[in-house]
Each structure stands twice: as structure tokens, then as C-alpha cells.
Scaffold this motif. Structure first.
Motif, PDB file in Angstrom:
ATOM      1  N   GLU A 317       0.862  -1.122   0.188  1.00  0.00           N
ATOM      2  CA  GLU A 317      -0.035  -0.101   0.074  1.00  0.00           C
ATOM      3  C   GLU A 317       0.922   1.283   0.230  1.00  0.00           C
ATOM      4  O   GLU A 317       0.367   2.295  -0.432  1.00  0.00           O
ATOM      5  CB  GLU A 317      -1.246   0.099   1.325  1.00  0.00           C
ATOM      6  CG  GLU A 317      -2.049  -0.944   1.240  1.00  0.00           C
ATOM      7  CD  GLU A 317      -3.081  -0.705   2.302  1.00  0.00           C
ATOM      8  OE1 GLU A 317      -2.944  -0.077   2.951  1.00  0.00           O
ATOM      9  OE2 GLU A 317      -3.903  -1.711   2.106  1.00  0.00           O
ATOM     10  N   THR A 318       1.880   1.098   0.652  1.00  0.00           N
ATOM     11  CA  THR A 318       2.842   2.535   0.374  1.00  0.00           C
ATOM     12  C   THR A 318       4.351   1.838   0.170  1.00  0.00           C
ATOM     13  O   THR A 318       4.526   0.831   0.248  1.00  0.00           O
ATOM     14  CB  THR A 318       2.987   3.125   1.886  1.00  0.00           C
ATOM     15  OG1 THR A 318       3.483   2.084   3.092  1.00  0.00           O
ATOM     16  CG2 THR A 318       1.767   3.628   2.345  1.00  0.00           C
ATOM     17  N   ASP A 319       5.196   2.718  -0.490  1.00  0.00           N
ATOM     18  CA  ASP A 319       6.511   2.489  -0.575  1.00  0.00           C
ATOM     19  C   ASP A 319       7.380   2.283   0.396  1.00  0.00           C
ATOM     20  O   ASP A 319       7.561   3.099   1.411  1.00  0.00           O
ATOM     21  CB  ASP A 319       6.970   3.441  -1.803  1.00  0.00           C
ATOM     22  CG  ASP A 319       6.369   3.472  -3.108  1.00  0.00           C
ATOM     23  OD1 ASP A 319       6.860   2.733  -3.838  1.00  0.00           O
ATOM     24  OD2 ASP A 319       5.419   4.061  -3.534  1.00  0.00           O
ATOM     25  N   ALA A 320       8.201   1.360   0.161  1.00  0.00           N
ATOM     26  CA  ALA A 320       9.268   1.021   1.175  1.00  0.00           C
ATOM     27  C   ALA A 320      10.434   2.299   1.383  1.00  0.00           C
ATOM     28  O   ALA A 320      10.870   2.627   0.506  1.00  0.00           O
ATOM     29  CB  ALA A 320      10.103  -0.270   1.184  1.00  0.00           C
ATOM     30  N   LEU A 321      10.366   2.704   2.603  1.00  0.00           N
ATOM     31  CA  LEU A 321      11.284   4.003   2.911  1.00  0.00           C
ATOM     32  C   LEU A 321      12.667   3.661   3.125  1.00  0.00           C
ATOM     33  O   LEU A 321      13.761   4.466   3.136  1.00  0.00           O
ATOM     34  CB  LEU A 321      10.897   4.619   4.084  1.00  0.00           C
ATOM     35  CG  LEU A 321       9.527   5.154   4.087  1.00  0.00           C
ATOM     36  CD1 LEU A 321       9.305   5.987   5.481  1.00  0.00           C
ATOM     37  CD2 LEU A 321       9.234   6.162   2.835  1.00  0.00           C
ATOM     38  N   ASP A 322      13.054   2.082   3.333  1.00  0.00           N
ATOM     39  CA  ASP A 322      14.364   1.621   3.329  1.00  0.00           C
ATOM     40  C   ASP A 322      14.946   1.164   2.072  1.00  0.00           C
ATOM     41  O   ASP A 322      16.074   0.595   2.210  1.00  0.00           O
ATOM     42  CB  ASP A 322      14.389   0.505   4.401  1.00  0.00           C
ATOM     43  CG  ASP A 322      13.763  -0.514   4.180  1.00  0.00           C
ATOM     44  OD1 ASP A 322      12.941  -0.457   3.135  1.00  0.00           O
ATOM     45  OD2 ASP A 322      13.785  -1.531   4.788  1.00  0.00           O
TER      46      ASP A 322
END
Length: 412
Positions: A317-322
Motif C-alpha cells: 500500500e505504501t513504498d518502502a522507505l528503506d
């Protein structure tokens, strides 16, 4: 040391220029640049380019309308540009002249015309990586036509598909970069003592700036020789190009190489701490994004009544920040599956225009004089600037090592 005069084609908002102006020795001087967007009255990219850059000639006309005389007057030492990937098939007319099919396919031939009028020392061209495989019914033909053209113009060529994130950048953006150099230069002569494999793995521009493992992936190596008849290449050439390769005097070697990866910048690292709340997604809009990013199996019916299922795999649902960001498209910022969605401060939101610029290595607010939707569009079209800087740094080293006496170079 003498500056290298650069002619920048399909300049966009100036990514190539920024990359070259960031090199170690500041050897590049952009003296002429062309940017023209067909079928639109507003020339937003040109507006941004001329807002930031005040030196050199700025051309805002169809490249096909630029005369041979104006091209020749640029006295370019290097021609650079990212050009659309379209159809590059070639035909011979009744009077024996060459023609092409595909409306935007003419753009590569304008590059070739520019080269004929300036005979630069170097070329740096950029395109989507599918260029190496197009068209689907005659794999490799389009790139083969380009290599054949550059070969006949007197250039040897290296290419490499580079994923920017694998070399320390914040975006997983794959593009093919094409480096050409005149065959009668001392640099080209110096490479004759090395095999094609040596150049691809160790000695070439890309090997030195974007290191790869010393063995081919899955032993994928292909070699071939180009015909000197470009129409024959267009009609019959079919070939598997891998992600790295070299063409010297019509002889092609291509190898599937494995990058020696560098630690990338992550998506989380380029996010703004303070952002406008208008980018926060809630309610029906959030539900729409969840649907678009979710898995699907939808029954559809063709005009003839045939039923089939359209399927699409799900994504988070959201893009990985790492991780580095996904490839940004020109539709970034709109409500669609490819738009980046992040979760920060317990809020789900889209990227800001500044964050889109950071994904490509542009300075903050580089496009802030443009309408917001066009800011995202420009970044979806742009290249990752540090890749160009690394290529430019190696060209500077070549210039220092092989300082050419121009009076000794025979024109091809």
C-alpha cells in the motif's frame, strides 16, 4: 586545458547539462542546446532551461528545422542527448535515398545529421533500456540500425544499461547509456591492444566508472558483425543485445554483466521533513489508491464476444522507505498505480515536487516556476544526474591522457 564544447539535444530541463557541469575538472562548456516540445503551445521544459542557464545559444525550434549551417556553427566537441525510443526501420526510396518509418523515429536521424555536420569527438546518448530489444517482431533491429549508422559515421561505441540505484542513487531507474568516440582518435587507438571482453569488464569507460563482476552472468556472450548496408540491417538484422557491449569497426560483442553494487540512497532519506498537507491522502482518494495497488482479476469481453480475465499482481500500500524509490513515470503525482505513496508521521501521502526532483539528483525547486503537474511530468522524463557526472569525469580523464592535436585528426 581546452574546454569541450557541448551541443545538447532534447535538453529537457537541463539534466545532461547539470551532470556535465558537476564534473571534477569543469571541462565541459554547453555552447548550444535545443529543446522543443511538439503539439503544445506552452514550452515548459524550455522555460525551465532558460530560467537557469544564461550562457550558450538556446534553440526552441523543431530539431528537423535547424539548418545544417546552424548545426555546423556550433563546432561541437561532444553531442549529448536523451531521445525518444520509437521506430527506426529504414527503407530505400526509388531514387536510392534512405528513409524511415515511425513519426518520432526521425529524431535519431536528426542526431545523425548533427554528427555529420559537426563530427564531434564524443557522443553521449541516453534512452530506455527496451531500445536494445525493440521491435518485438525483430529483436535488436532498432539498436542495430543505430550502431550501423554510427559505425558508418566513423565512431566506435560502448553501451551499458545502468540502474541508477545500483550505483548509489535514490531511484531504481534503468536506462541505456551510449558512449561514442571517433575511431581516428588516440584514445580509440589505445584500446586496440585490449580485447572486447577486456574493455567491457575492465578498460572501457563504463567498466571504470560503473564496475561489474569479472565474469558474464550465465555465460551470456554474443558476437556479430554489422553489414555495411544499413537497409540490409533494417530488413534482416535480429540479435540479442545484453546490458553491456562494444562495437568497433562494425564488430559487436555484448555481454550480460553483473554490477558491483554500491549502497544506494533510500527513499526515506530524500523525503522532506516539512511538507504541505495537500499531499496527504485520505478518504475516497486513499481507497482508490488501495484498489489500484491491489491485486486484480477482472473479467473482460472483446468486441467479438470472447471472455478473458485481466490479472494484475498486488503491491504494498505504501513504498518502502528503506529502499531506493521505484522508477518515476511522467504520470507521477496523479491517481494511478505507479505514483509513489509513502507513510510519514502516521500520514499516507504522495511525494512532493521537491522529492521528485531529489529522486533524479536535481537541486531542490529546480522546476518551481512550472505548474505542479508539469513539474512531476518533467521529472518522469528526466535522467539521474549523477550518472552523467560519472561519465563526464571519465571523459575528462581521457582528455587529459590523450590530449589530441586537432590539426592531426583527419576528418572522416
Amino acid at each position: 586545458m581546452k574546454k569541450l564544447r557541448v551541443a545538447e539535444l532534447f535538453a529537457g530541463v537541463g539534466g545532461f547539462r547539470l551532470g556535465l557541469e558537476n564534473t571534477n575538472n569543469n571541462l565541459f562548456e554547453i555552447t548550444w542546446a535545443n529543446q522543443w516540445e511538439p503539439s503544445t503551445k506552452a514550452q515548459h521544459a524550455f522555460e525551465c532551461y532558460t530560467h537557469h542557464f544564461k550562457t550558450g545559444i538556446h534553440s526552441n525550434e523543431d530539431i528537423a528545422e535547424v539548418t545544417d549551417e546552424e548545426m555546423a556553427s556550433t563546432s561541437a566537441d561532444i553531442v549529448v542527448g536523451g531521445f525518444p525510443c520509437q521506430d527506426y526501420s529504414v527503407a530505400r526510396s526509388l531514387n536510392g535515398e534512405l528513409g524511415i518509418s515511425g513519426k518520432k523515429g526521425v529524431l535519431f536521424w536528426e542526431i545523425a545529421r548533427f554528427i555529420q555536420n559537426t563530427y564531434p569527438k564524443y557522443l553521449i546518448l541516453e534512452n530506455v533500456d527496451r531500445l536494445l530489444k525493440s521491435p518485438s517482431k525483430q529483436r535488436g533491429r532498432d539498436f542495430g540500425v543505430m550502431l550501423s549508422t554510427l559505425n558508418e559515421l566513423g565512431y566506435d561505441v560502448e553501451w551499458r544499461v545502468i540502474n541508477a540505484a545500483e550505483y548509489g542513487n535514490a531511484q531504481r531507474r534503468r536506462r541505456v547509456f551510449i558512449f561514442g568516440y571517433r575511431r581516428n582518435m588516440s584514445y580509440a587507438e589505445s584500446l586496440t591492444s585490449f580485447s572486447d571482453d577486456d574493455i567491457i569488464f575492465k578498460e572501457g569507460l563504463y567498466a571504470k566508472q560503473f564496475p561489474v563482476e569479472s565474469k558474464p552472468n550465465k555465460n551470456r556472450i554474443n558476437k556479430t558483425e554489422l553489414s555495411h548496408d544499413i537497409v540490409n540491417v533494417s530488413d534482416t538484422f535480429q540479435f540479442q543485445f545484453w546490458n553491456s557491449g562494444i562495437m568497433r569497426d562494425g564488430q559487436i560483442t555484448t555481454i550480460d554483466t553483473t554490477p558491483i553494487k554500491e549502497t544506494p540512497v533510500t527513499l526515506g532519506e530524500i523525503l522532506e521533513e516539512n511538507y504541505d498537507k495537500k499531499y496527504v491522502i485520505t478518504g475516497d482518494k486513499l481507497e482508490k489508491f488501495k484498489y489500484l495497488r491491489g491485486s486484480k482479476k477482472i473479467e473482460r469481453v472483446t468486441p467479438t464476444g470472447h471472455k478473458y480475465y485481466y490479472t494484475e499482481g498486488g503491491m504494498s500500500e505504501t513504498d518502502a522507505l528503506d529502499l531506493p524509490g521505484r522508477t518515476m513515470l511522467t504520470s507521477e503525482g496523479s491517481v494511478n498505480r505507479s505514483t509513489h505513496i509513502v507513510k510519514t508521521n502516521n500520514e499516507i501521502r504522495q511525494l512532493t515536487p521537491v522529492e521528485a526532483e531529489r529522486l533524479n539528483g536535481f537541486p531542490d525547486n529546480w522546476t518551481d516556476m512550472l505548474p505542479e503537474r508539469r513539474r512531476f511530468f518533467m521529472m518522469g522524463n528526466a535522467l539521474v544526474i549523477p550518472i552523467i557526472t560519472r561519465i563526464g569525469n571519465r571523459i575528462e580523464e581521457i582528455e587529459q591522457e590523450f590530449e589530441e592535436d586537432e590539426t592531426q585528426l583527419e576528418l572522416f
